[in-house]
Design an enzyme around this catalytic site. Structure first.
Site, short mmCIF file in Angstrom:
data_model
loop_
_atom_site.label_atom_id
_atom_site.label_comp_id
_atom_site.label_asym_id
_atom_site.label_seq_id
_atom_site.Cartn_x
_atom_site.Cartn_y
_atom_site.Cartn_z
N VAL A 15 0.76 -1.17 0.07
CA VAL A 15 -0.28 -0.07 -0.28
C VAL A 15 0.95 1.14 -0.20
O VAL A 15 1.85 1.33 0.47
CB VAL A 15 -0.96 0.04 1.10
CG1 VAL A 15 -2.08 -0.97 0.92
CG2 VAL A 15 -0.14 0.02 2.54
N SER A 16 0.36 2.44 -0.60
CA SER A 16 1.09 3.50 -0.85
C SER A 16 1.18 4.40 0.42
O SER A 16 2.44 5.14 0.47
CB SER A 16 0.49 4.03 -2.15
OG SER A 16 0.50 3.38 -3.40
N THR A 17 0.34 4.63 1.09
CA THR A 17 0.36 5.61 2.18
C THR A 17 0.58 5.03 3.61
O THR A 17 0.08 3.79 4.06
CB THR A 17 -0.95 6.46 2.17
OG1 THR A 17 -2.16 5.74 2.50
CG2 THR A 17 -0.86 7.06 0.69
N GLN A 20 -3.16 4.03 4.69
CA GLN A 20 -3.43 2.85 4.40
C GLN A 20 -2.82 1.62 5.05
O GLN A 20 -3.50 0.86 5.31
CB GLN A 20 -3.18 2.75 2.88
CG GLN A 20 -3.81 3.55 1.87
CD GLN A 20 -3.41 3.41 0.25
OE1 GLN A 20 -2.16 3.54 0.42
NE2 GLN A 20 -4.23 3.39 -0.43
#
Length: 165
Positions: A15-17, A20
């Site tokens: 996941v990118s963030t 998240q």
């Protein structure tokens, strides 16, 4: 009769963030999809993850997976979506080429194609182009929103943690 050996697949989640990663929802959904596919196909599955990591570069969890695959410690890599591997066309193509040259399987569940065939690799390459395109659109929208906020006089960035002297 010889016993058929179970395939050992590496499942990769990203996941990118940080948000998240904290919520865990994206990771849980990806992991559930990989576990279900492993059970369906009778694979032994080892999960590797990168939490809060951009898909622009090859992150530590993915580097670990690629190293294990290069060493012959696993039979393949499985991901829920092509953009989990990379949002960089260059990196995605390199990974596709590496899988082919080293002889390990790459399974991308949302594509539902066999990436050992020319048609499967072409589709994966096309999806990689759109993953990079999406990353660039996100960056463009973020810059435009920041410019609009700045034009309205909003202060951008984090407040300083230093006290005034």
């Amino acid at each position: 009769m010889s016993k058929v050996e179970k395939k050992h697949m590496l499942g990769y989640l990203r996941v990118s963030t940080d948000e998240q990663a904290r919520s865990g929802l994206g990771l849980e959904a990806q992991e559930a999809a990989l576990v279900a596919e492993a059970e369906r196909r009778g694979w032994e599955l080892t999960i590797l993850r990168d939490e809060g990591a951009s898909g622009k570069q090859v992150n530590p969890g993915l580097r670990n997976a690629l190293g294990q695959l290069a060493s012959g410690l696993a039979d393949g890599l499985v991901v829920a979506k092509m953009d989990r591997i990379s949002r960089s066309l260059l990196h995605a193509v390199e990974i596709l080429d590496t899988a082919k040259s080293q002889g390990w399987a790459l399974v991308v569940l949302d594509l539902g194609v066999d990436l050992t065939t020319p048609a499967g690799r072409a589709l994966a390459g096309t999806m990689a182009v759109f993953a990079e395109f999406e990353r660039e659109l996100i960056r463009e929208r973020t810059r435009a929103a920041a410019a609009a906020a700045k034009a309205r006089g909003a202060k951008l960035g984090r407040p300083s943690g230093l006290s005034a002297i």
